[in-house]
Design a protein around this motif. Structure first.
Motif, PDB file in Angstrom:
ATOM      1  N   VAL A  84       0.716  -1.304   0.060  1.00  0.00           N
ATOM      2  CA  VAL A  84      -0.103  -0.048   0.121  1.00  0.00           C
ATOM      3  C   VAL A  84       0.553   1.106   0.116  1.00  0.00           C
ATOM      4  CG1 VAL A  84      -1.863  -1.214   1.519  1.00  0.00           C
ATOM      5  CG2 VAL A  84      -0.121  -0.090   2.562  1.00  0.00           C
ATOM      6  N   PRO A  85       0.254   2.441  -0.471  1.00  0.00           N
ATOM      7  CA  PRO A  85       0.981   3.515  -0.487  1.00  0.00           C
ATOM      8  C   PRO A  85       1.317   4.135   1.084  1.00  0.00           C
ATOM      9  CG  PRO A  85      -0.818   4.109  -1.845  1.00  0.00           C
ATOM     10  CD  PRO A  85      -0.990   2.373  -1.015  1.00  0.00           C
ATOM     11  N   ASP A  86       2.627   4.596   1.166  1.00  0.00           N
ATOM     12  CA  ASP A  86       2.966   4.954   2.557  1.00  0.00           C
ATOM     13  C   ASP A  86       3.788   6.390   2.419  1.00  0.00           C
ATOM     14  OD1 ASP A  86       5.734   4.530   1.530  1.00  0.00           O
ATOM     15  OD2 ASP A  86       5.997   2.677   2.444  1.00  0.00           O
ATOM     16  N   GLY A  87       4.279   7.119   3.301  1.00  0.00           N
ATOM     17  CA  GLY A  87       4.715   8.335   3.417  1.00  0.00           C
ATOM     18  C   GLY A  87       3.506   9.504   3.317  1.00  0.00           C
ATOM     19  N   GLY A  88       2.215   8.906   3.780  1.00  0.00           N
ATOM     20  CA  GLY A  88       0.929   9.819   3.685  1.00  0.00           C
ATOM     21  C   GLY A  88       0.516   9.824   2.371  1.00  0.00           C
ATOM     22  N   GLY A  89       0.854   8.792   1.318  1.00  0.00           N
ATOM     23  CA  GLY A  89       0.291   8.674  -0.065  1.00  0.00           C
ATOM     24  C   GLY A  89      -1.132   8.836  -0.164  1.00  0.00           C
ATOM     25  N   HIS A  90      -1.926   7.974   0.940  1.00  0.00           N
ATOM     26  CA  HIS A  90      -3.343   7.959   0.844  1.00  0.00           C
ATOM     27  C   HIS A  90      -3.937   9.533   0.976  1.00  0.00           C
ATOM     28  CE1 HIS A  90      -2.470   3.671   1.800  1.00  0.00           C
ATOM     29  NE2 HIS A  90      -3.559   3.452   1.087  1.00  0.00           N
ATOM     30  N   PHE A  91      -3.393   9.943   2.197  1.00  0.00           N
ATOM     31  CA  PHE A  91      -3.718  11.276   2.803  1.00  0.00           C
ATOM     32  C   PHE A  91      -3.509  12.269   1.541  1.00  0.00           C
ATOM     33  CE2 PHE A  91      -2.702  15.455   4.413  1.00  0.00           C
ATOM     34  CZ  PHE A  91      -3.817  15.726   5.437  1.00  0.00           C
ATOM     35  N   PHE A  92      -2.259  12.602   0.807  1.00  0.00           N
ATOM     36  CA  PHE A  92      -1.773  13.317  -0.089  1.00  0.00           C
ATOM     37  C   PHE A  92      -2.718  13.366  -1.287  1.00  0.00           C
ATOM     38  CE2 PHE A  92       2.061  13.251   2.678  1.00  0.00           C
ATOM     39  CZ  PHE A  92       1.831  14.521   3.558  1.00  0.00           C
ATOM     40  N   LEU A  93      -3.021  12.248  -1.754  1.00  0.00           N
ATOM     41  CA  LEU A  93      -3.822  11.786  -2.935  1.00  0.00           C
ATOM     42  C   LEU A  93      -5.370  12.462  -2.592  1.00  0.00           C
ATOM     43  CD1 LEU A  93      -3.022   8.512  -4.551  1.00  0.00           C
ATOM     44  CD2 LEU A  93      -2.731  10.633  -5.764  1.00  0.00           C
ATOM     45  N   LYS A  94      -5.877  12.234  -1.554  1.00  0.00           N
ATOM     46  CA  LYS A  94      -7.149  12.413  -1.117  1.00  0.00           C
ATOM     47  C   LYS A  94      -7.046  14.027  -1.188  1.00  0.00           C
ATOM     48  CE  LYS A  94      -9.135  12.450   2.904  1.00  0.00           C
ATOM     49  NZ  LYS A  94      -9.828  12.085   3.960  1.00  0.00           N
ATOM     50  N   GLU A  95      -6.218  14.627  -0.672  1.00  0.00           N
ATOM     51  CA  GLU A  95      -6.096  16.053  -0.705  1.00  0.00           C
ATOM     52  C   GLU A  95      -6.261  16.586  -2.172  1.00  0.00           C
ATOM     53  OE1 GLU A  95      -2.961  18.214   1.788  1.00  0.00           O
ATOM     54  OE2 GLU A  95      -4.679  18.638   3.072  1.00  0.00           O
ATOM     55  N   ARG A  96      -5.575  15.968  -2.854  1.00  0.00           N
ATOM     56  CA  ARG A  96      -5.404  16.788  -4.137  1.00  0.00           C
ATOM     57  C   ARG A  96      -6.687  16.343  -5.146  1.00  0.00           C
ATOM     58  NH1 ARG A  96      -1.140  19.651  -7.040  1.00  0.00           N
ATOM     59  NH2 ARG A  96      -0.006  20.306  -5.476  1.00  0.00           N
ATOM     60  N   LYS A 144     -11.041   9.097  -6.760  1.00  0.00           N
ATOM     61  CA  LYS A 144     -10.144   9.132  -7.894  1.00  0.00           C
ATOM     62  C   LYS A 144      -8.942   8.621  -6.779  1.00  0.00           C
ATOM     63  CE  LYS A 144     -11.773  12.611 -10.868  1.00  0.00           C
ATOM     64  NZ  LYS A 144     -11.619  14.116 -11.490  1.00  0.00           N
ATOM     65  N   ALA A 145      -8.607   9.021  -5.850  1.00  0.00           N
ATOM     66  CA  ALA A 145      -7.444   8.416  -5.123  1.00  0.00           C
ATOM     67  C   ALA A 145      -7.509   6.925  -4.971  1.00  0.00           C
ATOM     68  CB  ALA A 145      -7.421   8.813  -3.545  1.00  0.00           C
ATOM     69  N   LYS A 146      -8.402   6.202  -4.884  1.00  0.00           N
ATOM     70  CA  LYS A 146      -8.613   4.722  -4.671  1.00  0.00           C
ATOM     71  C   LYS A 146      -8.275   4.122  -6.131  1.00  0.00           C
ATOM     72  CE  LYS A 146     -12.968   4.447  -3.097  1.00  0.00           C
ATOM     73  NZ  LYS A 146     -14.261   4.082  -2.593  1.00  0.00           N
ATOM     74  N   GLN A 147      -8.985   4.917  -7.314  1.00  0.00           N
ATOM     75  CA  GLN A 147      -8.683   4.336  -8.542  1.00  0.00           C
ATOM     76  C   GLN A 147      -7.102   4.240  -8.834  1.00  0.00           C
ATOM     77  OE1 GLN A 147     -10.992   6.495 -11.389  1.00  0.00           O
ATOM     78  NE2 GLN A 147     -12.679   6.576 -10.107  1.00  0.00           N
ATOM     79  N   MET A 148      -6.437   5.391  -8.516  1.00  0.00           N
ATOM     80  CA  MET A 148      -5.012   5.451  -8.812  1.00  0.00           C
ATOM     81  C   MET A 148      -4.080   4.607  -8.061  1.00  0.00           C
ATOM     82  SD  MET A 148      -2.931   9.189  -9.039  1.00  0.00           S
ATOM     83  CE  MET A 148      -4.110   9.509 -10.385  1.00  0.00           C
ATOM     84  N   ILE A 149      -4.419   4.237  -6.741  1.00  0.00           N
ATOM     85  CA  ILE A 149      -3.977   3.449  -5.890  1.00  0.00           C
ATOM     86  C   ILE A 149      -3.924   2.035  -6.412  1.00  0.00           C
ATOM     87  CG2 ILE A 149      -3.659   2.147  -3.717  1.00  0.00           C
ATOM     88  CD1 ILE A 149      -4.547   5.146  -2.658  1.00  0.00           C
TER      89      ILE A 149
END
Length: 260
Positions: free
Chosen positions: A140-152, A157-162
């Protein structure tokens, strides 16, 4: 402080953090993750700096986590230590009392892409390739990847991209709202320097104050996401799919995942 895998360049009110493992496209080993967390925490205490540029030496911003270190039987990556440093890195980057600019050329993948997304302004060269591609090795993404994608781009769309883990050219990423400016090849660093100087000629203290207000209100959510990412990453490292993904990567073939 002296660093081995990164450089910190100070230039008046501007600082540059340079990922400096060009021979491996700035793949992040445990040393680099710790040093990035350390340098960002150092900058957090330096109120004389108002703009920070993040960039990579050599052919890329960063190819992501150092898979060779992950599978090194003699000196394997200590995930519990690494994830603490990754969380420190993400929190420090998100709470920096400076405007941050990501200057992207070549690849920005995995944790490298998470770092890029954490920045306030993202400038990527036209030929840059960006990817939240943890899924390719069953992680899974780390480094806050889930959070930063969701912010943007929001949750759907974040789920689709991940889940897709696709590699995106800069213009496609800009279309998704993941890049703020697409620069001509070979000019991202120049454009980033120009942006920094432009920001320094504005009422930047007010901009930094607004950033602080907006980010402080979301900080607890980021902390929660980082804890969830740590737990999930540790669990995923034990799965058959992750082991197959790593094996396929080393053997340069398509993985055969089973959902296990």
């Amino acid at each position: 402080m002296a660093y081995e895998t990164i450089r910190l360049e100070r230039d008046g009110k501007l600082a540059r953090v340079v990922l400096n493992r060009p021979d491996v496209m700035n793949a992040m080993n445990s040393k680099m993750m710790k040093e990035l967390a350390d340098v960002l925490e150092e900058l957090k205490e330096d109120r004389s700096v108002q703009v920070v540029i993040l960039k990579g030496e050599g052919r890329a911003f960063s190819a992501g986590g150092d898979i060779k270190e992950m599978i090194d039987p003699e000196n394997p990556m200590d995930l519990s230590v690494v994830m603490k440093d990754v969380s420190r890195l993400a929190i420090a980057l998100y709470t920096l009392p400076q405007i941050t600019i990501a200057s992207v050329h070549g690849a920005a993948a995995g944790l490298g892409f998470s770092m890029v997304l954490a920045c306030d302004v993202i400038i990527a060269e036209k030929s840059a390739k960006l990817a939240m591609n943890f899924i390719g090795i069953g992680l899974v993404p780390d480094g806050g990847g889930h959070f930063f994608l969701k912010e943007r781009i929001g949750v759907p769309k974040a789920k689709q991209m991940i889940w897709a883990g696709d590699v995106m050219p800069a213009e496609q990423a800009a279309g998704w709202g993941l890049v703020d400016e697409v620069a001509k090849d070979g000019t991202a660093h120049k454009e980033s320097e120009g942006m920094a100087q432009k920001l320094l000629s504005t009422p930047i203290s007010a901009m930094i104050a607004s950033k602080g207000i907006l980010h402080t209100s979301r900080l607890e959510e980021l902390r929660s996401v980082l804890e969830l990412e740590t737990d999930a990453q540790q669990a995923m490292r034990e799965t058959a799919d992750h082991k197959e993904g790593i094996k396929a990567f080393v053997e340069k073939r398509k993985p055969a995942f089973t959902g296990q």
